[in-house]
Write an enzyme that holds these catalytic residues in place. Structure first.
Site, PDB file in Angstrom:
ATOM      1  N   GLU A   1     -66.645 -24.238-108.377  1.00 19.27           N
ATOM      2  CA  GLU A   1     -65.616 -23.499-109.105  1.00 19.27           C
ATOM      3  C   GLU A   1     -65.500 -24.078-110.509  1.00 19.27           C
ATOM      4  O   GLU A   1     -65.163 -23.385-111.452  1.00 19.27           O
ATOM      5  CB  GLU A   1     -64.294 -23.637-108.338  1.00 19.27           C
ATOM      6  CG  GLU A   1     -63.276 -22.598-108.683  1.00 19.27           C
ATOM      7  CD  GLU A   1     -61.959 -23.203-109.093  1.00 19.27           C
ATOM      8  OE1 GLU A   1     -61.952 -24.108-109.935  1.00 19.27           O
ATOM      9  OE2 GLU A   1     -60.945 -22.731-108.570  1.00 19.27           O
TER      10      GLU A   1
ATOM     11  N   SER B   1     -59.656 -27.667-107.075  1.00 11.11           N
ATOM     12  CA  SER B   1     -60.707 -27.229-106.141  1.00 11.11           C
ATOM     13  C   SER B   1     -62.063 -27.349-106.821  1.00 11.11           C
ATOM     14  O   SER B   1     -62.253 -26.801-107.904  1.00 11.11           O
ATOM     15  CB  SER B   1     -60.512 -25.761-105.759  1.00 11.11           C
ATOM     16  OG  SER B   1     -59.239 -25.554-105.216  1.00 11.11           O
TER      17      SER B   1
ATOM     18  N   ARG C   1     -61.447 -15.698-108.982  1.00 11.69           N
ATOM     19  CA  ARG C   1     -61.981 -16.755-109.860  1.00 11.69           C
ATOM     20  C   ARG C   1     -63.104 -16.228-110.775  1.00 11.69           C
ATOM     21  O   ARG C   1     -64.073 -16.940-111.054  1.00 11.69           O
ATOM     22  CB  ARG C   1     -62.517 -17.938-109.037  1.00 11.69           C
ATOM     23  CG  ARG C   1     -61.455 -18.706-108.259  1.00 11.69           C
ATOM     24  CD  ARG C   1     -60.449 -19.365-109.197  1.00 11.69           C
ATOM     25  NE  ARG C   1     -59.617 -20.318-108.504  1.00 11.69           N
ATOM     26  CZ  ARG C   1     -58.485 -20.014-107.851  1.00 11.69           C
ATOM     27  NH1 ARG C   1     -58.038 -18.763-107.824  1.00 11.69           N
ATOM     28  NH2 ARG C   1     -57.783 -20.968-107.263  1.00 11.69           N
TER      29      ARG C   1
END
Ligand code: EPU
Length: 335
Positions: free
Chosen positions: A331, A235, A164
């Site tokens: 995130e 998420s 990520r």
């Protein structure tokens, strides 16, 4: 290029937070960028590029200029025996590219089926799911370098893809605009069924790119709420990466703790599991909530403000820190 004042962003962010952008620019062609940035520089304004709005939480009306790309072309640049180089413009919906790759019998991107967002946003956080990450298939990324006022191409290596993360979240943050992405798409038959819920397909005589795409669609539907029905950004937190020593200590107290091995004596712990252990599935804070089927997803039950969702995120961070001594990092981008 279009310039719109007070653009409503409610339907341009998947949390459906009701905010308005003072200055909203729609870019139809990358050739418009030098003129746009020349203009913005005069007003000393640092813009934000909005992809599909699927990884962003607006906590207030953005005062900075917002740019959206609507470029849409996919082009095969070079053909090789094992793979082709395919260029896709930033404004394409990510899943339109994945569907195109499946229709044209390319292997690889299929595991990333149905991820919301755009092609231009994909390299920024190196989107990933079901055993694959976009960066694995990216050959290079074309950018407009805002500081140097020129177009550039970055190789896969220069993009520094990680879990990520990428150079676009670190040293090039706010300094580069992704205009198109060149993918190296494999043509040799190969399926990645390493994710546990996909292993059932291993012995299927019907295994194909389409079956894999369909299966991934079903898994996603069972774990992730559809943003067109209930606002969310997938998420909300990253899965934390901790040293193996810390895992051993946690295992004394929580023998069942799931973990995935990472390089350099580290392990990745599913944030969803940590939040779930606190019994927070379905928890509500005003109009914000934790999704009842997946503790990693925060949802807007209707008319939630960005602040409310952020407060809920802080409550979760505090509780996880207290119980596990792990700090969850968001995130999604909080603006
Ligand atoms: N889990 C729980 N309770 C929950 C949620 C998860 O116990 O409420 C446990 C599961 O049982 C499983 C583990 O946590 O053992 C991992 O869950 P899952 O396989 O659903 O994946 P994840 O780690 O929660 C990541 C990505 C997702 C991606 C899936 C599938 C991150 C932050 N998220 O989720 O990406 O779709 O793997 O590969 O890495 C996104 O980035 O927005 C996203 C949805």
């Amino acid at each position: 290029m279009q310039h719109i004042n007070n653009q409503d962003l409610t339907h341009l962010n998947t949390f459906h937070i009701e905010v308005k952008a003072k200055d909203f620019y729609i870019v139809e062609n990358e050739s418009e960028l030098p003129r746009l940035f020349h203009e913005l520089k005069k007003h000393n304004a640092k813009p934000l590029i909005l992809g599909g709005g699927s990884n962003i939480l607006f906590t207030d009306n953005p005062q900075i200029p917002i740019i959206q790309f609507i470029t849409k072309r996919i082009k095969i640049l070079e053909k090789y025996p094992d793979y082709d180089l395919v260029q896709a413009e930033a404004g394409i919906k990510w899943d339109d590219l994945v569907r195109w790759s499946v229709e044209n019998n390319y292997y690889g991107l299929v595991n990333l089926s149905y991820i919301p967002g755009t092609v231009g946003a994909a390299p920024v956080q190196n989107i990933g799911a079901y055993g694959q990450e976009a960066g694995n298939f990216i050959h290079s990324v074309k950018i407009y370098n805002i500081e140097q006022q020129r177009f550039q191409t970055l190789s896969q290596e220069q993009c520094s893809f990680g879990y990520r993360s990428s150079i676009f979240k670190t040293s090039l943050k706010g300094k580069a605009i992704i205009t198109s992405v060149i993918f190296r798409l494999p043509k040799q038959k190969h399926f990645d069924l390493s994710y546990k819920d996909l292993r059932i397909l291993q012995d299927s005589p019907l295994l194909s790119l389409w079956l894999l795409r369909l299966t991934i669609g079903k898994i996603r539907m069972s774990k992730l709420p559809d943003p067109s029905i209930i606002g969310n950004a997938g998420s909300f937190f990253k899965n934390p990466i901790i040293p193996t020593d810390q895992l051993s200590a946690l295992q004394q107290r929580f023998p069942q703790i799931p973990h995935y091995q990472m390089p350099r004596q580290k392990v990745k712990i599913p944030a969803g599991w940590l939040i779930d252990q606190l019994g927070l599935k379905g928890y509500r804070h005003g109009n914000a909530g934790v999704y009842e089927n997946n503790a990693l997803v925060l949802v807007n039950h209707g008319n939630a403000t960005g602040e409310e969702i952020l407060e809920l995120a802080k409550i979760i961070q505090d509780k996880v820190k207290e119980k596990f001594d792990i700090l969850l990092e968001p995130e999604v981008n909080i603006i």
